[in-house]
Design a protein around this motif. Structure first.
Motif, PDB file in Angstrom:
ATOM      1  N   ASP A 104      -9.496 -10.846   5.318  1.00  0.00           N
ATOM      2  CA  ASP A 104      -9.263  -9.401   5.471  1.00  0.00           C
ATOM      3  C   ASP A 104      -8.379  -9.110   6.679  1.00  0.00           C
ATOM      4  O   ASP A 104      -7.378  -8.397   6.592  1.00  0.00           O
ATOM      5  CB  ASP A 104     -10.592  -8.660   5.640  1.00  0.00           C
ATOM      6  CG  ASP A 104     -11.295  -8.381   4.325  1.00  0.00           C
ATOM      7  OD1 ASP A 104     -10.862  -8.945   3.303  1.00  0.00           O
ATOM      8  OD2 ASP A 104     -12.278  -7.629   4.319  1.00  0.00           O
ATOM      9  N   LEU A 105      -8.773  -9.663   7.829  1.00  0.00           N
ATOM     10  CA  LEU A 105      -8.033  -9.408   9.061  1.00  0.00           C
ATOM     11  C   LEU A 105      -6.656 -10.070   9.017  1.00  0.00           C
ATOM     12  O   LEU A 105      -5.651  -9.459   9.390  1.00  0.00           O
ATOM     13  CB  LEU A 105      -8.836  -9.901  10.259  1.00  0.00           C
ATOM     14  CG  LEU A 105      -8.273  -9.582  11.651  1.00  0.00           C
ATOM     15  CD1 LEU A 105      -9.413  -9.363  12.638  1.00  0.00           C
ATOM     16  CD2 LEU A 105      -7.349 -10.682  12.183  1.00  0.00           C
ATOM     17  N   GLY A 106      -6.604 -11.304   8.545  1.00  0.00           N
ATOM     18  CA  GLY A 106      -5.327 -12.012   8.469  1.00  0.00           C
ATOM     19  C   GLY A 106      -4.358 -11.358   7.513  1.00  0.00           C
ATOM     20  O   GLY A 106      -3.153 -11.280   7.781  1.00  0.00           O
ATOM     21  N   GLY A 107      -4.866 -10.865   6.391  1.00  0.00           N
ATOM     22  CA  GLY A 107      -4.006 -10.158   5.444  1.00  0.00           C
ATOM     23  C   GLY A 107      -3.447  -8.884   6.030  1.00  0.00           C
ATOM     24  O   GLY A 107      -2.278  -8.537   5.822  1.00  0.00           O
ATOM     25  N   PHE A 108      -4.289  -8.169   6.800  1.00  0.00           N
ATOM     26  CA  PHE A 108      -3.832  -6.937   7.448  1.00  0.00           C
ATOM     27  C   PHE A 108      -2.794  -7.243   8.517  1.00  0.00           C
ATOM     28  O   PHE A 108      -1.753  -6.565   8.608  1.00  0.00           O
ATOM     29  CB  PHE A 108      -5.024  -6.204   8.052  1.00  0.00           C
ATOM     30  CG  PHE A 108      -4.678  -4.911   8.718  1.00  0.00           C
ATOM     31  CD1 PHE A 108      -4.170  -3.852   7.982  1.00  0.00           C
ATOM     32  CD2 PHE A 108      -4.866  -4.727  10.083  1.00  0.00           C
ATOM     33  CE1 PHE A 108      -3.843  -2.636   8.589  1.00  0.00           C
ATOM     34  CE2 PHE A 108      -4.545  -3.533  10.699  1.00  0.00           C
ATOM     35  CZ  PHE A 108      -4.031  -2.486   9.951  1.00  0.00           C
ATOM     36  N   ALA A 109      -3.059  -8.278   9.332  1.00  0.00           N
ATOM     37  CA  ALA A 109      -2.099  -8.658  10.377  1.00  0.00           C
ATOM     38  C   ALA A 109      -0.764  -9.057   9.761  1.00  0.00           C
ATOM     39  O   ALA A 109       0.307  -8.658  10.238  1.00  0.00           O
ATOM     40  CB  ALA A 109      -2.662  -9.799  11.218  1.00  0.00           C
ATOM     41  N   ALA A 110      -0.805  -9.839   8.690  1.00  0.00           N
ATOM     42  CA  ALA A 110       0.425 -10.285   8.026  1.00  0.00           C
ATOM     43  C   ALA A 110       1.173  -9.120   7.396  1.00  0.00           C
ATOM     44  O   ALA A 110       2.409  -9.055   7.428  1.00  0.00           O
ATOM     45  CB  ALA A 110       0.097 -11.339   6.967  1.00  0.00           C
ATOM     46  N   SER A 111       0.428  -8.178   6.824  1.00  0.00           N
ATOM     47  CA  SER A 111       1.048  -7.050   6.114  1.00  0.00           C
ATOM     48  C   SER A 111       1.741  -6.085   7.056  1.00  0.00           C
ATOM     49  O   SER A 111       2.642  -5.338   6.640  1.00  0.00           O
ATOM     50  CB  SER A 111      -0.023  -6.289   5.313  1.00  0.00           C
ATOM     51  OG  SER A 111      -0.628  -7.132   4.364  1.00  0.00           O
ATOM     52  N   THR A 112       1.336  -6.095   8.329  1.00  0.00           N
ATOM     53  CA  THR A 112       1.855  -5.110   9.277  1.00  0.00           C
ATOM     54  C   THR A 112       2.777  -5.705  10.337  1.00  0.00           C
ATOM     55  O   THR A 112       3.571  -4.971  10.929  1.00  0.00           O
ATOM     56  CB  THR A 112       0.681  -4.396   9.976  1.00  0.00           C
ATOM     57  OG1 THR A 112      -0.247  -5.378  10.466  1.00  0.00           O
ATOM     58  CG2 THR A 112      -0.048  -3.482   9.002  1.00  0.00           C
ATOM     59  N   PHE A 113       2.674  -7.010  10.591  1.00  0.00           N
ATOM     60  CA  PHE A 113       3.512  -7.617  11.621  1.00  0.00           C
ATOM     61  C   PHE A 113       4.968  -7.627  11.165  1.00  0.00           C
ATOM     62  O   PHE A 113       5.290  -8.131  10.094  1.00  0.00           O
ATOM     63  CB  PHE A 113       3.042  -9.051  11.910  1.00  0.00           C
ATOM     64  CG  PHE A 113       3.782  -9.704  13.044  1.00  0.00           C
ATOM     65  CD1 PHE A 113       3.503  -9.372  14.357  1.00  0.00           C
ATOM     66  CD2 PHE A 113       4.774 -10.647  12.795  1.00  0.00           C
ATOM     67  CE1 PHE A 113       4.172  -9.966  15.408  1.00  0.00           C
ATOM     68  CE2 PHE A 113       5.453 -11.252  13.842  1.00  0.00           C
ATOM     69  CZ  PHE A 113       5.162 -10.910  15.150  1.00  0.00           C
ATOM     70  N   LYS A 114       5.839  -7.045  11.963  1.00  0.00           N
ATOM     71  CA  LYS A 114       7.260  -6.892  11.611  1.00  0.00           C
ATOM     72  C   LYS A 114       7.432  -6.281  10.216  1.00  0.00           C
ATOM     73  O   LYS A 114       8.334  -6.617   9.459  1.00  0.00           O
ATOM     74  CB  LYS A 114       7.993  -8.241  11.700  1.00  0.00           C
ATOM     75  CG  LYS A 114       8.068  -8.795  13.126  1.00  0.00           C
ATOM     76  CD  LYS A 114       8.923 -10.038  13.191  1.00  0.00           C
ATOM     77  CE  LYS A 114       8.949 -10.619  14.606  1.00  0.00           C
ATOM     78  NZ  LYS A 114       9.636  -9.730  15.577  1.00  0.00           N
ATOM     79  N   ARG A 115       6.502  -5.387   9.876  1.00  0.00           N
ATOM     80  CA  ARG A 115       6.473  -4.670   8.593  1.00  0.00           C
ATOM     81  C   ARG A 115       6.258  -5.582   7.382  1.00  0.00           C
ATOM     82  O   ARG A 115       6.555  -5.209   6.258  1.00  0.00           O
ATOM     83  CB  ARG A 115       7.738  -3.821   8.408  1.00  0.00           C
ATOM     84  CG  ARG A 115       7.888  -2.730   9.466  1.00  0.00           C
ATOM     85  CD  ARG A 115       8.850  -1.649   9.007  1.00  0.00           C
ATOM     86  NE  ARG A 115       8.896  -0.572   9.978  1.00  0.00           N
ATOM     87  CZ  ARG A 115       9.850  -0.436  10.897  1.00  0.00           C
ATOM     88  NH1 ARG A 115      10.827  -1.326  10.964  1.00  0.00           N
ATOM     89  NH2 ARG A 115       9.822   0.569  11.736  1.00  0.00           N
TER      90      ARG A 115
END
Length: 353
Positions: A104-115
């Motif tokens: 959950d957290l990793g997917g959110f971080a990936a989805s938002t980092f540098k868009r």
């Protein structure tokens, strides 16, 4: 086991996982690999995973503390900082190796980092395999309130290697059974009946049940990817379960997600009986089956009062009204049901008999 195609990506199982991964890393021009793990999966799962990955691409490991309490925006900020410090760019790929907190957290971080970066989920717990593997839900908790911040964004693949289950302690295995029981209760009575006797369950049986569970969830999500309607049935047990989990999150005896959802399913089955959607006999069958696996939990009157107050934060609520998923029999559910507080109190009292 045969791969399962979802809307937008594919779920691979066991040996097929690593064949897919090798082909992907060889064919895509990724700038680097960033593996997110928690302190448990870093120790027990990462060495075996890395042994299956043959690539000349640079691999960086980002480690977070284990536990639901760390599924927070503060931890996510730490992951963003780590990606920045490691020189990650949008052509990198993140591999989330862990349970539901990591995916959950990793997917959110990936989805938002540098868009947005590509990411793959590698669930290592039973619960994550049958739940977080399908649907693209990502996000973090806000304080003790579950899943308040996040987006729906699919990984490019999910890799389910059931050998990781050998690293799990028994409470984590049991926690995962809650989501599997839920899938039977809301959608497939035949599947539910498989859990009436777990004494003879073999590893092969469990693998087949995991595949079946993923298929059930995928069928539902495919009809309603953004949870506007039928996908809400997957929240059976979770309206009460999330509030219960939040209530005990920072206590001396926190509950695992599946343990809280199991209680939630008994309570919401009681609501279903009280409203005439299921018979008393069906309710007793459900209650008996779940308690035989998970046991009971004690709730004080203050606990119950706090849990009811926490219900206002549930993400399914509309216009300030708490919306429940209830059963219309074993294998069928109905969404958008309101429940009076007195029924909630009565359900807790019945649960603790």
């Amino acid at each position: 086991m045969q791969a399962i195609k979802t809307t937008g990506y594919t779920i691979y199982f066991n040996e097929d996982c690593y064949g897919y991964l090798q082909d992907l890393l060889a064919s895509e021009n990724y700038s680097g690999i960033f593996i997110l793990a928690d302190t448990n999966t870093s120790q027990y799962c990462l060495p075996n995973f890395l042994a299956q990955v043959a690539t000349e691409l640079p691999i960086e490991i980002i480690e977070i503390e284990a536990g639901e309490v760390n599924k927070s925006i503060e931890t996510c900020i730490e992951v963003w900082h780590a990606l920045t410090d490691l020189g990650a760019d949008r052509k990198g790929i993140i591999i989330n190796l862990g349970g539901g907190v990591v995916t959950d957290l990793g997917g959110f971080a990936a989805s938002t980092f540098k868009r947005g970066m590509d990411f793959i989920n590698v669930p290592t717990t039973l619960l994550a395999m049958v739940d977080a593997s399908v649907g693209g839900k990502t996000g973090v908790d806000l304080g003790v309130v579950k899943n308040q911040v996040g987006i729906i964004n699919n990984p490019i693949a999910v890799l389910i290697d059931t050998q990781f289950l050998e690293t799990l302690p028994q409470p984590e295995m049991r926690s995962g059974l809650a989501e599997m029981l839920k899938h039977g209760l809301i959608a497939d009575e035949k599947y539910w009946n498989n859990f009436s006797d777990l004494t003879g369950l073999t590893t092969d049986d469990l693998g087949a049940l995991i595949h079946w569970s993923v298929e059930i969830k995928n069928t539902i999500v495919a009809q309603d990817p953004n949870e506007k309607g039928i996908r809400k049935v997957l929240n059976f047990g979770h309206t009460m379960g999330h509030a219960i989990e939040s209530q005990f999150l920072n206590s001396a005896t926190p509950l695992l997600h599946g343990e809280a959802v199991a209680i939630g399913m008994v309570l919401e089955s009681y609501f279903s009986m009280a409203k005439g959607f299921i018979s008393k006999e069906e309710y007793e069958v459900i209650k008996s089956a779940i308690i035989s696996i998970f046991g009971t939990t004690d709730f004080t009157s203050n606990d119950i009062e706090s849990i009811i107050a926490l219900l206002v934060h549930d993400k399914k609520n509309e216009r300030g009204k708490v919306q429940f998923v209830l059963l219309e029999g074993i294998g069928k559910a109905v969404i958008n049901q309101e429940v009076e507080n007195i029924l909630i109190i009565n359900a807790f009292h019945d649960f603790q008999k």
